[in-house]
Write a protein that holds these residues in place. Structure first.
Motif, PDB file in Angstrom:
ATOM      1  N   LYS A   1       0.822  -1.223   0.000  1.00  0.00           N
ATOM      2  CA  LYS A   1       0.000   0.000   0.000  1.00  0.00           C
ATOM      3  C   LYS A   1       0.850   1.264   0.000  1.00  0.00           C
ATOM      4  CE  LYS A   1      -3.966  -2.073   2.284  1.00  0.00           C
ATOM      5  NZ  LYS A   1      -4.686  -2.237   3.541  1.00  0.00           N
ATOM      6  N   THR A   2       2.074   1.178   0.493  1.00  0.00           N
ATOM      7  CA  THR A   2       2.954   2.351   0.552  1.00  0.00           C
ATOM      8  C   THR A   2       3.970   2.373  -0.588  1.00  0.00           C
ATOM      9  OG1 THR A   2       4.425   1.225   2.125  1.00  0.00           O
ATOM     10  CG2 THR A   2       2.684   2.618   3.054  1.00  0.00           C
ATOM     11  N   GLY A   3       3.776   1.494  -1.580  1.00  0.00           N
ATOM     12  CA  GLY A   3       4.634   1.512  -2.760  1.00  0.00           C
ATOM     13  C   GLY A   3       5.903   0.695  -2.651  1.00  0.00           C
ATOM     14  N   ASN A   4       6.010  -0.090  -1.604  1.00  0.00           N
ATOM     15  CA  ASN A   4       7.168  -0.949  -1.397  1.00  0.00           C
ATOM     16  C   ASN A   4       6.866  -2.370  -1.835  1.00  0.00           C
ATOM     17  OD1 ASN A   4       9.147   0.827   0.219  1.00  0.00           O
ATOM     18  ND2 ASN A   4       7.209   1.118   1.297  1.00  0.00           N
ATOM     19  N   SER A   5       7.901  -3.168  -2.043  1.00  0.00           N
ATOM     20  CA  SER A   5       7.656  -4.568  -2.379  1.00  0.00           C
ATOM     21  C   SER A   5       7.075  -5.278  -1.155  1.00  0.00           C
ATOM     22  CB  SER A   5       8.921  -5.246  -2.891  1.00  0.00           C
ATOM     23  OG  SER A   5       9.974  -5.123  -1.971  1.00  0.00           O
ATOM     24  N   PRO A   6       6.148  -6.208  -1.375  1.00  0.00           N
ATOM     25  CA  PRO A   6       5.339  -6.753  -0.288  1.00  0.00           C
ATOM     26  C   PRO A   6       6.002  -7.868   0.533  1.00  0.00           C
ATOM     27  CG  PRO A   6       4.586  -7.643  -2.372  1.00  0.00           C
ATOM     28  CD  PRO A   6       5.663  -6.646  -2.688  1.00  0.00           C
ATOM     29  N   PHE A   7       6.772  -7.427   1.513  1.00  0.00           N
ATOM     30  CA  PHE A   7       7.371  -8.350   2.472  1.00  0.00           C
ATOM     31  C   PHE A   7       7.250  -7.730   3.856  1.00  0.00           C
ATOM     32  CE2 PHE A   7       9.519  -9.211  -1.515  1.00  0.00           C
ATOM     33  CZ  PHE A   7       9.498 -10.601  -1.573  1.00  0.00           C
ATOM     34  N   GLY A   8       6.906  -8.551   4.845  1.00  0.00           N
ATOM     35  CA  GLY A   8       6.794  -8.082   6.216  1.00  0.00           C
ATOM     36  C   GLY A   8       7.329  -9.116   7.179  1.00  0.00           C
ATOM     37  N   SER A   9       7.879  -8.634   8.297  1.00  0.00           N
ATOM     38  CA  SER A   9       8.494  -9.542   9.276  1.00  0.00           C
ATOM     39  C   SER A   9       8.356  -8.979  10.687  1.00  0.00           C
ATOM     40  CB  SER A   9       9.987  -9.711   8.982  1.00  0.00           C
ATOM     41  OG  SER A   9      10.198 -10.182   7.685  1.00  0.00           O
ATOM     42  N   LEU A  10       8.406  -9.888  11.661  1.00  0.00           N
ATOM     43  CA  LEU A  10       8.403  -9.474  13.050  1.00  0.00           C
ATOM     44  C   LEU A  10       9.311 -10.359  13.876  1.00  0.00           C
ATOM     45  CD1 LEU A  10       5.131 -10.689  14.680  1.00  0.00           C
ATOM     46  CD2 LEU A  10       5.287 -10.570  12.238  1.00  0.00           C
ATOM     47  N   LEU A  11       9.814  -9.771  14.955  1.00  0.00           N
ATOM     48  CA  LEU A  11      10.693 -10.458  15.892  1.00  0.00           C
ATOM     49  C   LEU A  11       9.911 -10.678  17.175  1.00  0.00           C
ATOM     50  CD1 LEU A  11      13.645 -11.412  16.518  1.00  0.00           C
ATOM     51  CD2 LEU A  11      14.004  -9.123  17.486  1.00  0.00           C
ATOM     52  N   VAL A  12       9.877 -11.926  17.627  1.00  0.00           N
ATOM     53  CA  VAL A  12       9.096 -12.295  18.797  1.00  0.00           C
ATOM     54  C   VAL A  12      10.015 -12.898  19.849  1.00  0.00           C
ATOM     55  CG1 VAL A  12       7.191 -13.747  19.618  1.00  0.00           C
ATOM     56  CG2 VAL A  12       7.050 -12.653  17.369  1.00  0.00           C
ATOM     57  N   SER A  13       9.818 -12.456  21.089  1.00  0.00           N
ATOM     58  CA  SER A  13      10.635 -12.943  22.208  1.00  0.00           C
ATOM     59  C   SER A  13      10.199 -14.337  22.636  1.00  0.00           C
ATOM     60  CB  SER A  13      10.523 -11.992  23.396  1.00  0.00           C
ATOM     61  OG  SER A  13       9.215 -12.076  23.949  1.00  0.00           O
ATOM     62  N   LYS A  14      10.995 -14.912  23.520  1.00  0.00           N
ATOM     63  CA  LYS A  14      10.717 -16.243  24.059  1.00  0.00           C
ATOM     64  C   LYS A  14       9.338 -16.310  24.719  1.00  0.00           C
ATOM     65  CE  LYS A  14      12.920 -19.644  27.074  1.00  0.00           C
ATOM     66  NZ  LYS A  14      14.104 -19.907  27.901  1.00  0.00           N
ATOM     67  N   ASP A  15       8.912 -15.191  25.346  1.00  0.00           N
ATOM     68  CA  ASP A  15       7.611 -15.181  26.025  1.00  0.00           C
ATOM     69  C   ASP A  15       6.442 -14.812  25.106  1.00  0.00           C
ATOM     70  OD1 ASP A  15       7.685 -12.415  25.716  1.00  0.00           O
ATOM     71  OD2 ASP A  15       7.802 -11.977  27.856  1.00  0.00           O
ATOM     72  N   GLY A  16       6.713 -14.609  23.802  1.00  0.00           N
ATOM     73  CA  GLY A  16       5.657 -14.341  22.845  1.00  0.00           C
ATOM     74  C   GLY A  16       5.381 -12.871  22.582  1.00  0.00           C
ATOM     75  N   SER A  17       6.184 -11.988  23.161  1.00  0.00           N
ATOM     76  CA  SER A  17       6.002 -10.546  22.929  1.00  0.00           C
ATOM     77  C   SER A  17       6.610 -10.148  21.590  1.00  0.00           C
ATOM     78  CB  SER A  17       6.686  -9.731  24.026  1.00  0.00           C
ATOM     79  OG  SER A  17       6.163 -10.047  25.282  1.00  0.00           O
ATOM     80  N   VAL A  18       5.893  -9.304  20.851  1.00  0.00           N
ATOM     81  CA  VAL A  18       6.435  -8.757  19.610  1.00  0.00           C
ATOM     82  C   VAL A  18       7.411  -7.646  20.000  1.00  0.00           C
ATOM     83  CG1 VAL A  18       5.932  -7.558  17.459  1.00  0.00           C
ATOM     84  CG2 VAL A  18       4.394  -9.349  18.270  1.00  0.00           C
ATOM     85  N   LEU A  19       8.666  -7.825  19.624  1.00  0.00           N
ATOM     86  CA  LEU A  19       9.720  -6.880  19.976  1.00  0.00           C
ATOM     87  C   LEU A  19       9.934  -5.818  18.897  1.00  0.00           C
ATOM     88  CD1 LEU A  19      12.326  -9.485  21.251  1.00  0.00           C
ATOM     89  CD2 LEU A  19      10.838  -8.025  22.648  1.00  0.00           C
ATOM     90  N   PHE A  20       9.753  -6.211  17.641  1.00  0.00           N
ATOM     91  CA  PHE A  20      10.030  -5.311  16.516  1.00  0.00           C
ATOM     92  C   PHE A  20       9.298  -5.861  15.312  1.00  0.00           C
ATOM     93  CE2 PHE A  20      12.497  -3.844  12.864  1.00  0.00           C
ATOM     94  CZ  PHE A  20      12.813  -2.535  13.204  1.00  0.00           C
ATOM     95  N   GLU A  21       8.756  -4.962  14.493  1.00  0.00           N
ATOM     96  CA  GLU A  21       8.143  -5.386  13.251  1.00  0.00           C
ATOM     97  C   GLU A  21       8.363  -4.309  12.202  1.00  0.00           C
ATOM     98  OE1 GLU A  21       4.004  -6.108  14.308  1.00  0.00           O
ATOM     99  OE2 GLU A  21       3.481  -4.064  13.773  1.00  0.00           O
ATOM    100  N   ASP A  22       8.402  -4.740  10.950  1.00  0.00           N
ATOM    101  CA  ASP A  22       8.645  -3.804   9.865  1.00  0.00           C
ATOM    102  C   ASP A  22       8.254  -4.467   8.550  1.00  0.00           C
ATOM    103  OD1 ASP A  22       9.389  -1.397   8.707  1.00  0.00           O
ATOM    104  OD2 ASP A  22      11.537  -1.675   9.014  1.00  0.00           O
ATOM    105  N   HIS A  23       8.327  -3.680   7.477  1.00  0.00           N
ATOM    106  CA  HIS A  23       8.100  -4.203   6.131  1.00  0.00           C
ATOM    107  C   HIS A  23       9.158  -3.625   5.216  1.00  0.00           C
ATOM    108  CE1 HIS A  23       6.420  -0.325   4.892  1.00  0.00           C
ATOM    109  NE2 HIS A  23       5.578  -0.379   5.928  1.00  0.00           N
ATOM    110  N   ASN A  24       9.229  -4.146   4.005  1.00  0.00           N
ATOM    111  CA  ASN A  24      10.202  -3.615   3.044  1.00  0.00           C
ATOM    112  C   ASN A  24       9.990  -2.113   2.890  1.00  0.00           C
ATOM    113  OD1 ASN A  24      11.276  -6.169   2.463  1.00  0.00           O
ATOM    114  ND2 ASN A  24      11.369  -5.718   0.282  1.00  0.00           N
ATOM    115  N   ARG A  25      11.096  -1.398   2.742  1.00  0.00           N
ATOM    116  CA  ARG A  25      11.072   0.060   2.553  1.00  0.00           C
ATOM    117  C   ARG A  25      11.973   0.401   1.372  1.00  0.00           C
ATOM    118  NH1 ARG A  25       8.330   2.358   6.607  1.00  0.00           N
ATOM    119  NH2 ARG A  25       7.947   1.059   8.417  1.00  0.00           N
ATOM    120  N   ASP A  26      11.722  -0.270   0.266  1.00  0.00           N
ATOM    121  CA  ASP A  26      12.617  -0.203  -0.888  1.00  0.00           C
ATOM    122  C   ASP A  26      12.114   0.670  -2.035  1.00  0.00           C
ATOM    123  OD1 ASP A  26      10.518  -1.889  -1.541  1.00  0.00           O
ATOM    124  OD2 ASP A  26      11.782  -3.559  -2.157  1.00  0.00           O
TER     125      ASP A  26
END
Length: 158
Positions: free
Chosen positions: A22-47
């Motif tokens: 939707k923002t004109g970037n190639s469609p890839f997204g990822s997130l980093l999750v801790s051992k306890d299941g908390s989302v620590l960081f998330e982002d998408h391609n910014r290319d």
């Protein structure tokens, strides 16, 4: 093996890929999750600006090195809409991150691009994470969700 709890995070990675598109970037997204299941960081391609190194998995690796201890990094999980490219696989290993779970594989992406008549660029494509990292803990693809990612890729290349 992909679990039901993994699926929720994988669905979020697909939502992030949709945001990228939707923002004109190639469609890839990822997130980093801790051992306890908390989302620590998330982002998408910014290319969209032409910098093809702005992948979310690379951003995750950089963030993790700056914000987590080595033992905490080892116990994280990266959930991603597409299997890591060789750059991101290397960054993942160098940062000492843990398990990787992906929706769609590099092989699938290459097949979809061929179906669309796209030719290879100068970058080697299609390497699996296992071809880049020694003994990674990896699960994927998710056949159900990968169809959503395929649709996003088709929209991007239209």
């Amino acid at each position: 093996m992909i679990t039901e709890s993994d699926k929720a995070y994988l669905k979020r990675s697909v939502e992030l890929a949709e945001e990228a598109l939707k923002t004109g970037n190639s469609p890839f997204g990822s997130l980093l999750v801790s051992k306890d299941g908390s989302v620590l960081f998330e982002d998408h391609n910014r290319d969209k600006d032409g910098d093809q190194t702005k992948h979310p998995e690379y951003a995750i690796a950089k963030w993790a090195v700056e914000n987590l201890s080595p033992s905490d990094r080892k116990n994280t999980v990266v959930y991603t809409s597409g299997e890591h490219c060789s750059m991101c696989s290397s960054a993942h290993a160098l940062a000492g991150l843990g398990r990787i779970v992906y929706v769609s594989s590099s092989v699938q992406l290459k097949e979809w691009q061929q179906e669309l008549g796209l030719t290879e660029s100068g970058v080697l494509k299609g390497l699996s994470i296992e071809e880049v990292i020694n003994n990674p803990e990896v699960d994927g693809p998710d056949e159900e969700l990968s169809q959503q990612v395929k649709h996003l890729q088709i929209e991007y290349y239209k």
